[in-house]
Design a protein around this motif. Structure first.
Motif: not given
Ligand code: ATP
Length: 270
Positions: A36-40, A147-150, A189-194, A232-235
């Motif tokens: 993914g854009t943010s995670n493998i 996700g992270g990017g879209t 900010a990423e840590q803060y958000k989570k 997706g992670g943002t959900s």
């Molecule tokens: P894309 O689908 O855009 O290619 P990805 O597959 O890498 O990206 P995911 O792994 O589904 O993306 O999600 C990553 C995103 O989810 C990041 O922006 C991360 O900050 C967010 N995220 C992960 N866990 C949480 C959480 N508990 N609270 C808020 N956001 C989170």
């Protein structure tokens, strides 16, 4: 959503590094790789789709569905594979992977090449929305993968993906909003958000971004109505489903761990 699949999402990162005794599972194992854009993320299921283990690492190796850091992607994936093999005390030789909607054939090949170069033989390549729909057992509805990017929006009818669209607004944009407002580095900010501790303030700051994601969803929906299924992670953000429900006026379902929906669906496709 097919509730029988919910237990699959109970895979827990806290069990990382634990040795796993494979005697309780039906072999051979099934491996799914999500770049993914943010995670493998690498998930391992048994033959009956029971969750065995997963490993993940944040990475900036993919942009807009295109692998931009090939060697880094391979290196991270090799590391995750090796950690899983140690925990399971077995070799993982085959894997399925997935491609985001609408990418060109050449880029599909690059995603497979990363997985092959990390030491897997790629047996299946499926579309990410299809993986999410399979995992959540959706016959009809709209999958919204944030996700992270879209934000990706896919319509499912009779279990088939009818169309998929995405727009570059994701969790990264939320992090940037927090970074700007709180004067924090991106990683802070990423840590803060989570962090649950900051929930109230984070929610207020990023509500406009969540509403934009709901707006993107509505703009992509054709005649077919919901329900909406979030992945997706943002959900993972607490309350995002309520923002969507209010904005769209239709039922919104969110599984227990949306971050693992697509990675598990990829392994299920084997
Ligand atoms: P894309 O689908 O855009 O290619 P990805 O597959 O890498 O990206 P995911 O792994 O589904 O993306 O999600 C990553 C995103 O989810 C990041 O922006 C991360 O900050 C967010 N995220 C992960 N866990 C949480 C959480 N508990 N609270 C808020 N956001 C989170």
């Amino acid at each position: 959503m097919d509730r029988s699949n919910e237990y699959l999402l109970q895979m827990d990162a806290t069990s990382e590094k634990e040795f796993i005794d494979l005697k309780q599972f039906v072999l051979p194992l099934k491996v799914g790789v999500d770049l993914g854009t943010s995670n493998i993320v690498v998930t391992v299921l048994d033959q009956e789709n029971r969750p065995v283990a997963f490993e993940m690492e944040s990475a900036n190796v993919v942009k807009d569905g295109i692998v931009v850091q090939f060697l880094d992607a391979v290196r991270i994936l090799e590391k995750l594979k090796s950690r899983l093999e140690q925990r399971l005390n077995t070799k993982l030789e085959e894997a399925a992977t997935a491609i985001p909607p609408g990418i060109m054939t050449g880029n599909t090949k690059v995603i497979s090449n990363v997985v092959e170069n990390a030491g897997f033989h790629v047996t299946h390549v499926i579309d990410e929305p299809e993986a999410a729909a399979v995992m959540m057992g959706i016959r009809d509805g709209i999958v919204v993968d944030i996700g992270g990017g879209t934000t990706g929006v896919s319509a499912v009818k009779d279990g088939q993906i009818m169309y998929s669209m995405d727009e570059p607004t994701g969790g990264t944009h939320m992090t940037l909003v927090i970074s700007g407002a709180m004067e924090l580095e991106f990683s802070e900010a990423e840590q803060y958000k989570k962090s649950q501790d900051n929930y109230q303030l984070v929610f207020t700051m990023i509500q406009p971004v969540m509403e934009k994601m709901a707006h993107i969803t509505r703009s992509f929906m054709r005649e077919q109505e919901g329900p909406i299924y979030l992945a997706g992670g943002t959900s993972c953000l607490k309350g995002i489903e309520a923002v969507f429900q209010k904005y769209l006026g239709i039922a919104v379902y969110k599984p227990q761990n949306p971050l693992l929906v697509t990675p598990i669906g990829i392994a299920m496709s084997i």
